[in-house]
Design a protein around this motif. Structure first.
Motif, PDB file in Angstrom:
ATOM      1  N   ASN A  55       3.054   9.233  -8.425  1.00  0.00           N
ATOM      2  CA  ASN A  55       3.670   7.937  -8.190  1.00  0.00           C
ATOM      3  C   ASN A  55       4.251   7.956  -6.781  1.00  0.00           C
ATOM      4  O   ASN A  55       5.129   8.765  -6.490  1.00  0.00           O
ATOM      5  CB  ASN A  55       4.769   7.685  -9.228  1.00  0.00           C
ATOM      6  CG  ASN A  55       5.287   6.274  -9.207  1.00  0.00           C
ATOM      7  OD1 ASN A  55       5.313   5.622  -8.166  1.00  0.00           O
ATOM      8  ND2 ASN A  55       5.720   5.800 -10.355  1.00  0.00           N
ATOM      9  N   THR A  56       3.757   7.095  -5.920  1.00  0.00           N
ATOM     10  CA  THR A  56       4.255   7.074  -4.550  1.00  0.00           C
ATOM     11  C   THR A  56       5.695   6.556  -4.471  1.00  0.00           C
ATOM     12  O   THR A  56       6.328   6.690  -3.443  1.00  0.00           O
ATOM     13  CB  THR A  56       3.338   6.243  -3.625  1.00  0.00           C
ATOM     14  OG1 THR A  56       3.068   4.979  -4.221  1.00  0.00           O
ATOM     15  CG2 THR A  56       2.035   6.974  -3.354  1.00  0.00           C
ATOM     16  N   GLY A  77       4.648   2.194   3.359  1.00  0.00           N
ATOM     17  CA  GLY A  77       5.231   2.754   2.140  1.00  0.00           C
ATOM     18  C   GLY A  77       5.191   4.266   2.126  1.00  0.00           C
ATOM     19  O   GLY A  77       4.661   4.905   3.029  1.00  0.00           O
ATOM     20  N   PRO A  78       5.756   4.862   1.088  1.00  0.00           N
ATOM     21  CA  PRO A  78       5.753   6.317   0.974  1.00  0.00           C
ATOM     22  C   PRO A  78       4.355   6.857   0.690  1.00  0.00           C
ATOM     23  O   PRO A  78       3.511   6.157   0.141  1.00  0.00           O
ATOM     24  CB  PRO A  78       6.695   6.589  -0.197  1.00  0.00           C
ATOM     25  CG  PRO A  78       6.801   5.312  -0.946  1.00  0.00           C
ATOM     26  CD  PRO A  78       6.477   4.206  -0.002  1.00  0.00           C
ATOM     27  N   GLU A  79       4.148   8.121   1.088  1.00  0.00           N
ATOM     28  CA  GLU A  79       2.845   8.742   0.886  1.00  0.00           C
ATOM     29  C   GLU A  79       2.995  10.095   0.196  1.00  0.00           C
ATOM     30  O   GLU A  79       4.052  10.711   0.248  1.00  0.00           O
ATOM     31  CB  GLU A  79       2.107   8.929   2.216  1.00  0.00           C
ATOM     32  CG  GLU A  79       2.763   9.874   3.193  1.00  0.00           C
ATOM     33  CD  GLU A  79       3.632   9.195   4.235  1.00  0.00           C
ATOM     34  OE1 GLU A  79       3.657   7.951   4.311  1.00  0.00           O
ATOM     35  OE2 GLU A  79       4.318   9.917   4.967  1.00  0.00           O
ATOM     36  N   VAL A  80       1.903  10.525  -0.456  1.00  0.00           N
ATOM     37  CA  VAL A  80       1.807  11.860  -1.041  1.00  0.00           C
ATOM     38  C   VAL A  80       0.692  12.568  -0.284  1.00  0.00           C
ATOM     39  O   VAL A  80      -0.399  12.025  -0.115  1.00  0.00           O
ATOM     40  CB  VAL A  80       1.488  11.810  -2.549  1.00  0.00           C
ATOM     41  CG1 VAL A  80       1.419  13.216  -3.133  1.00  0.00           C
ATOM     42  CG2 VAL A  80       2.512  10.968  -3.298  1.00  0.00           C
ATOM     43  N   ILE A  81       0.968  13.801   0.158  1.00  0.00           N
ATOM     44  CA  ILE A  81       0.027  14.530   1.010  1.00  0.00           C
ATOM     45  C   ILE A  81      -0.497  15.761   0.271  1.00  0.00           C
ATOM     46  O   ILE A  81       0.283  16.543  -0.285  1.00  0.00           O
ATOM     47  CB  ILE A  81       0.694  14.934   2.340  1.00  0.00           C
ATOM     48  CG1 ILE A  81       1.216  13.672   3.048  1.00  0.00           C
ATOM     49  CG2 ILE A  81      -0.280  15.718   3.215  1.00  0.00           C
ATOM     50  CD1 ILE A  81       2.050  13.944   4.285  1.00  0.00           C
ATOM     51  N   PHE A  82      -1.823  15.908   0.283  1.00  0.00           N
ATOM     52  CA  PHE A  82      -2.512  17.040  -0.330  1.00  0.00           C
ATOM     53  C   PHE A  82      -3.258  17.803   0.758  1.00  0.00           C
ATOM     54  O   PHE A  82      -3.804  17.193   1.673  1.00  0.00           O
ATOM     55  CB  PHE A  82      -3.533  16.550  -1.370  1.00  0.00           C
ATOM     56  CG  PHE A  82      -2.926  15.753  -2.491  1.00  0.00           C
ATOM     57  CD1 PHE A  82      -2.616  16.360  -3.694  1.00  0.00           C
ATOM     58  CD2 PHE A  82      -2.664  14.401  -2.346  1.00  0.00           C
ATOM     59  CE1 PHE A  82      -2.063  15.636  -4.734  1.00  0.00           C
ATOM     60  CE2 PHE A  82      -2.107  13.658  -3.376  1.00  0.00           C
ATOM     61  CZ  PHE A  82      -1.803  14.283  -4.573  1.00  0.00           C
ATOM     62  N   LYS A 100      -3.596  -2.587  -9.401  1.00  0.00           N
ATOM     63  CA  LYS A 100      -3.445  -3.636  -8.381  1.00  0.00           C
ATOM     64  C   LYS A 100      -2.771  -4.893  -8.931  1.00  0.00           C
ATOM     65  O   LYS A 100      -1.977  -5.511  -8.240  1.00  0.00           O
ATOM     66  CB  LYS A 100      -4.808  -3.999  -7.792  1.00  0.00           C
ATOM     67  CG  LYS A 100      -5.545  -2.811  -7.201  1.00  0.00           C
ATOM     68  CD  LYS A 100      -5.507  -2.807  -5.710  1.00  0.00           C
ATOM     69  CE  LYS A 100      -6.408  -1.767  -5.120  1.00  0.00           C
ATOM     70  NZ  LYS A 100      -5.833  -0.479  -4.910  1.00  0.00           N
ATOM     71  N   HIS A 101      -3.066  -5.250 -10.188  1.00  0.00           N
ATOM     72  CA  HIS A 101      -2.472  -6.478 -10.725  1.00  0.00           C
ATOM     73  C   HIS A 101      -0.964  -6.338 -10.946  1.00  0.00           C
ATOM     74  O   HIS A 101      -0.274  -7.322 -11.179  1.00  0.00           O
ATOM     75  CB  HIS A 101      -3.188  -6.932 -12.006  1.00  0.00           C
ATOM     76  CG  HIS A 101      -2.935  -6.063 -13.207  1.00  0.00           C
ATOM     77  ND1 HIS A 101      -3.696  -4.952 -13.484  1.00  0.00           N
ATOM     78  CD2 HIS A 101      -2.005  -6.138 -14.178  1.00  0.00           C
ATOM     79  CE1 HIS A 101      -3.247  -4.370 -14.582  1.00  0.00           C
ATOM     80  NE2 HIS A 101      -2.217  -5.069 -15.020  1.00  0.00           N
ATOM     81  N   GLU A 102      -0.423  -5.108 -10.859  1.00  0.00           N
ATOM     82  CA  GLU A 102       1.023  -4.901 -10.944  1.00  0.00           C
ATOM     83  C   GLU A 102       1.647  -4.757  -9.560  1.00  0.00           C
ATOM     84  O   GLU A 102       2.788  -4.343  -9.424  1.00  0.00           O
ATOM     85  CB  GLU A 102       1.340  -3.671 -11.803  1.00  0.00           C
ATOM     86  CG  GLU A 102       1.068  -3.889 -13.268  1.00  0.00           C
ATOM     87  CD  GLU A 102       1.533  -2.729 -14.129  1.00  0.00           C
ATOM     88  OE1 GLU A 102       2.242  -1.839 -13.622  1.00  0.00           O
ATOM     89  OE2 GLU A 102       1.184  -2.731 -15.312  1.00  0.00           O
ATOM     90  N   GLY A 103       0.872  -5.073  -8.518  1.00  0.00           N
ATOM     91  CA  GLY A 103       1.400  -5.028  -7.165  1.00  0.00           C
ATOM     92  C   GLY A 103       1.391  -3.642  -6.550  1.00  0.00           C
ATOM     93  O   GLY A 103       2.113  -3.381  -5.599  1.00  0.00           O
ATOM     94  N   SER A 150      -0.106   0.838   0.662  1.00  0.00           N
ATOM     95  CA  SER A 150      -0.394  -0.248   1.594  1.00  0.00           C
ATOM     96  C   SER A 150       0.674  -1.327   1.530  1.00  0.00           C
ATOM     97  O   SER A 150       1.081  -1.747   0.443  1.00  0.00           O
ATOM     98  CB  SER A 150      -1.749  -0.843   1.235  1.00  0.00           C
ATOM     99  OG  SER A 150      -2.006  -1.998   1.966  1.00  0.00           O
ATOM    100  N   ASN A 151       1.114  -1.767   2.696  1.00  0.00           N
ATOM    101  CA  ASN A 151       2.066  -2.868   2.800  1.00  0.00           C
ATOM    102  C   ASN A 151       3.283  -2.685   1.901  1.00  0.00           C
ATOM    103  O   ASN A 151       3.765  -3.613   1.281  1.00  0.00           O
ATOM    104  CB  ASN A 151       1.381  -4.205   2.495  1.00  0.00           C
ATOM    105  CG  ASN A 151       0.287  -4.490   3.490  1.00  0.00           C
ATOM    106  OD1 ASN A 151       0.447  -4.246   4.680  1.00  0.00           O
ATOM    107  ND2 ASN A 151      -0.833  -4.975   3.014  1.00  0.00           N
ATOM    108  N   ASP A 152       3.744  -1.441   1.813  1.00  0.00           N
ATOM    109  CA  ASP A 152       4.922  -1.094   1.030  1.00  0.00           C
ATOM    110  C   ASP A 152       4.768  -1.525  -0.432  1.00  0.00           C
ATOM    111  O   ASP A 152       5.635  -2.173  -1.005  1.00  0.00           O
ATOM    112  CB  ASP A 152       6.180  -1.690   1.653  1.00  0.00           C
ATOM    113  CG  ASP A 152       7.421  -0.910   1.252  1.00  0.00           C
ATOM    114  OD1 ASP A 152       7.270   0.217   0.728  1.00  0.00           O
ATOM    115  OD2 ASP A 152       8.522  -1.406   1.452  1.00  0.00           O
ATOM    116  N   MET A 153       3.629  -1.167  -1.032  1.00  0.00           N
ATOM    117  CA  MET A 153       3.351  -1.484  -2.429  1.00  0.00           C
ATOM    118  C   MET A 153       3.112  -0.194  -3.208  1.00  0.00           C
ATOM    119  O   MET A 153       2.032   0.052  -3.712  1.00  0.00           O
ATOM    120  CB  MET A 153       2.147  -2.421  -2.517  1.00  0.00           C
ATOM    121  CG  MET A 153       2.416  -3.761  -1.841  1.00  0.00           C
ATOM    122  SD  MET A 153       0.949  -4.757  -1.525  1.00  0.00           S
ATOM    123  CE  MET A 153       0.188  -4.890  -3.103  1.00  0.00           C
ATOM    124  N   PRO A 154       4.139   0.706  -3.302  1.00  0.00           N
ATOM    125  CA  PRO A 154       3.954   1.993  -3.964  1.00  0.00           C
ATOM    126  C   PRO A 154       3.903   1.869  -5.474  1.00  0.00           C
ATOM    127  O   PRO A 154       4.266   0.846  -6.040  1.00  0.00           O
ATOM    128  CB  PRO A 154       5.183   2.781  -3.521  1.00  0.00           C
ATOM    129  CG  PRO A 154       6.235   1.733  -3.348  1.00  0.00           C
ATOM    130  CD  PRO A 154       5.500   0.525  -2.813  1.00  0.00           C
TER     131      PRO A 154
END
Length: 164
Positions: A55-56, A77-82, A100-103, A150-154
């Motif tokens: 979960n970002t 937005g926040p990121e997770v790095i592997f 996506k439908h939950e933003g 994307s666009n602060d949609m974590p």
């Protein structure tokens, strides 16, 4: 809603009424949490297929806002790095699913290094980007998969990585 009233109450009013904020005392800070640029989550091509549910919203990494493969897209937005260690060359498929439908909009970014970030938080060694699925032939070596919102949609995501 019937029987419910809403009213704004200031912190001053609460304090004057005897309210005291309490902090849960057993919170433990993690000095270098997994999924950041300094502590990426390791993946080896020997261990593929790899699946990770994440979960970002739950991460503290906000080191990258743009990627050279698509510099016009802003990923604030926040990121997770592997960190993907390719023991042998081959074709890698990376997929991320989100709701996506939950933003929620988490995207895939494949980097050759985490060493080059410029003053606008642009990752210049970006090899490729994708919304849901990325397939790429890679030489043996180390790569970085960044799941960035994307666009602060974590939000929640499932990462799947496989190797042919």
């Amino acid at each position: 809603i019937e029987g419910v009233r809403f009213r704004q109450i200031s912190w001053e009013y609460l304090s004057d009424s005897g309210y005291k904020a309490v902090r849960y005392a057993n919170i433990e800070e993690v000095a270098d949490p997994a999924g950041t640029a300094t502590n990426p989550i390791p993946i080896s091509s020997n261990d593929l297929p790899f699946v990770h549910k994440g979960n970002t919203r739950d991460v503290v990494s906000m080191a990258i806002d743009r990627y050279s493969a698509d510099p016009g897209a802003i990923q604030v937005g926040p990121e997770v790095i592997f960190e993907l260690r390719m023991e042998d060359p081959g074709i890698v498929t990376i997929m991320v699913s989100d709701i996506k439908h939950e933003g929620i909009n988490n995207d895939i970014h494949l980097l050759g290094s985490l060493d080059v970030l410029d003053e606008v938080m642009l990752a210049t060694p970006c090899i490729d980007v994708a919304d849901d699925r990325l397939t790429r032939e890679l030489a043996a070596g180390d790569y970085y998969i960044v799941i960035d919102s994307s666009n602060d949609m974590p939000g929640e995501f499932t990462l799947f990585v496989d190797f042919e």
